[in-house]
Design a protein around this motif. Structure first.
Motif, PDB file in Angstrom:
ATOM      1  N   ASN A  13       0.825  -1.205   0.000  1.00 16.48           N
ATOM      2  CA  ASN A  13       0.000   0.000   0.000  1.00 16.48           C
ATOM      3  C   ASN A  13       0.861   1.257   0.000  1.00 16.48           C
ATOM      4  O   ASN A  13       0.577   2.220  -0.724  1.00 16.48           O
ATOM      5  CB  ASN A  13      -0.927  -0.001   1.208  1.00 16.48           C
ATOM      6  N   ALA A  14       1.926   1.239   0.794  1.00 18.23           N
ATOM      7  CA  ALA A  14       2.820   2.395   0.856  1.00 18.23           C
ATOM      8  C   ALA A  14       3.524   2.621  -0.480  1.00 18.23           C
ATOM      9  O   ALA A  14       3.692   3.763  -0.922  1.00 18.23           O
ATOM     10  CB  ALA A  14       3.854   2.201   1.971  1.00 18.23           C
ATOM     11  N   ALA A  15       3.934   1.527  -1.136  1.00 19.03           N
ATOM     12  CA  ALA A  15       4.607   1.646  -2.426  1.00 19.03           C
ATOM     13  C   ALA A  15       3.654   2.196  -3.483  1.00 19.03           C
ATOM     14  O   ALA A  15       4.027   3.072  -4.283  1.00 19.03           O
ATOM     15  CB  ALA A  15       5.159   0.296  -2.863  1.00 19.03           C
ATOM     16  N   GLY A  16       2.429   1.685  -3.502  1.00 21.91           N
ATOM     17  CA  GLY A  16       1.449   2.194  -4.452  1.00 21.91           C
ATOM     18  C   GLY A  16       1.141   3.664  -4.216  1.00 21.91           C
ATOM     19  O   GLY A  16       0.980   4.443  -5.162  1.00 21.91           O
ATOM     20  N   LEU A  65       4.053  -9.276  -6.747  1.00 18.40           N
ATOM     21  CA  LEU A  65       4.259  -8.093  -5.914  1.00 18.40           C
ATOM     22  C   LEU A  65       4.198  -6.818  -6.748  1.00 18.40           C
ATOM     23  O   LEU A  65       3.550  -5.833  -6.371  1.00 18.40           O
ATOM     24  CB  LEU A  65       5.612  -8.177  -5.198  1.00 18.40           C
ATOM     25  N   MET A  66       4.874  -6.835  -7.890  1.00 14.76           N
ATOM     26  CA  MET A  66       4.885  -5.663  -8.749  1.00 14.76           C
ATOM     27  C   MET A  66       3.489  -5.326  -9.263  1.00 14.76           C
ATOM     28  O   MET A  66       3.073  -4.162  -9.271  1.00 14.76           O
ATOM     29  CB  MET A  66       5.842  -5.881  -9.915  1.00 14.76           C
ATOM     30  N   GLN A  67       2.745  -6.342  -9.690  1.00 13.76           N
ATOM     31  CA  GLN A  67       1.401  -6.076 -10.195  1.00 13.76           C
ATOM     32  C   GLN A  67       0.476  -5.610  -9.070  1.00 13.76           C
ATOM     33  O   GLN A  67      -0.426  -4.788  -9.301  1.00 13.76           O
ATOM     34  CB  GLN A  67       0.835  -7.316 -10.884  1.00 13.76           C
ATOM     35  N   ALA A  68       0.694  -6.103  -7.858  1.00 13.83           N
ATOM     36  CA  ALA A  68      -0.099  -5.637  -6.717  1.00 13.83           C
ATOM     37  C   ALA A  68       0.166  -4.152  -6.457  1.00 13.83           C
ATOM     38  O   ALA A  68      -0.764  -3.383  -6.148  1.00 13.83           O
ATOM     39  CB  ALA A  68       0.226  -6.465  -5.477  1.00 13.83           C
ATOM     40  N   VAL A  69       1.418  -3.755  -6.587  1.00 13.09           N
ATOM     41  CA  VAL A  69       1.765  -2.339  -6.411  1.00 13.09           C
ATOM     42  C   VAL A  69       1.144  -1.496  -7.520  1.00 13.09           C
ATOM     43  O   VAL A  69       0.613  -0.402  -7.279  1.00 13.09           O
ATOM     44  CB  VAL A  69       3.292  -2.149  -6.375  1.00 13.09           C
ATOM     45  N   MET A  70       1.203  -1.992  -8.765  1.00  8.68           N
ATOM     46  CA  MET A  70       0.619  -1.248  -9.882  1.00  8.68           C
ATOM     47  C   MET A  70      -0.890  -1.065  -9.697  1.00  8.68           C
ATOM     48  O   MET A  70      -1.437   0.006  -9.954  1.00  8.68           O
ATOM     49  CB  MET A  70       0.883  -1.980 -11.197  1.00  8.68           C
TER      50      MET A  70
END
Length: 258
Positions: A30-33, A202-207
């Protein structure tokens, strides 16, 4: 290895890892997004970098149908994948001091941008120096790595530090040291790596988090559509025109879409 086919056991291992990062990295995701959404809202640019097989997860979010058009690949010649011959050259280049500085000096990265650096071990000179150099430029850095390596291996950088030590945010892939999930009495080494599956997720979750965060602020997420659906080409041409100054994988002409 317990009962079940090797395929079943690999799926079980991968699903277990995905469930673990879903639960244990939720706050970091959530923080990364949010960080990437902040960057987009402030007219910053987005970049992703990974060396070797870690580059696969970086490439997966660049010029991708359903993905953010603003995500650019920060490529380092010779380390992006196994297309270089011999393939071992890529591994050797990851350990070269000064390579990251040369790349950053010639890249479009600038203060206010965000860079996602993917490195399973995070122990080599390239990802460590890439993170340090990018932050010195005023770039926000998100590291995607297995934190376990920092306690079970030694750094290959002169500072003795790891990628995780030079990031604004860290996403821990929870991959075990060695990146192999299965063992079998008849096979002398562990096998079946899962880092690509987990890191790509992980990357797609951030996107996905980034897109939703932008929408919550009333900003249309600059998403790409498949060129294989009706209207996709026109949609992507609009996005490319509107955000052309922040897209570096293509600079002119209409887009046909991914």
């Amino acid at each position: 290895m317990s009962d079940g086919t090797p395929a079943d056991l690999f799926f079980d291992a991968a699903i277990g890892l995905l469930q673990r990062v879903r639960e244990e990295e939720a706050e970091a995701i959530n923080a990364a997004g949010t960080l990437l959404a902040d960057t987009v809202a402030a007219s910053g640019r987005l970049f992703a970098f990974g060396a070797g097989h870690s580059s696969l997860a970086a490439q997966d979010v660049v010029y991708r149908a359903g993905g953010l058009a603003l995500m650019n690949l920060l490529a380092v010649p010779g380390v992006v994948g196994v297309d270089v011959t011999p393939a071992t050259l890529g591994s050797a280049l990851e350990r070269v001091d000064g390579l990251a500085s040369a790349v950053l000096d010639t890249s479009p990265l600038r203060a206010g941008d965000a860079l996602v650096i993917i490195s399973l071990s995070g122990r080599n000179a390239l990802p460590v120096e890439m993170a340090r150099g990018a932050r010195a430029l005023g770039v926000k850095v998100i590291g995607v790595t297995s934190v376990a390596y920092a306690s079970q291996t030694t750094s290959r950088h002169a500072s003795g530090t790891f990628l995780k030590d030079h990031c604004d945010l860290v996403l821990d892939s929870r991959i075990a040291v060695g990146d192999a999930e299965l063992t079998l009495d008849t096979i002398p080494a562990p096998f079946a790596p899962a880092s690509t599956v987990v890191t790509a997720a992980l990357m797609q979750a951030v996107m996905a988090t980034t897109a939703a965060a932008l929408a919550d602020r009333g900003i249309e997420p600059p998403l790409l559509r498949s060129g294989n659906v009706d209207g996709g080409h026109d949609w992507n041409a609009r996005i490319m025109t509107e955000y052309g100054d922040r897209i570096f994988y293509r600079h002119q002409g209409p887009s046909e879409g991914p």
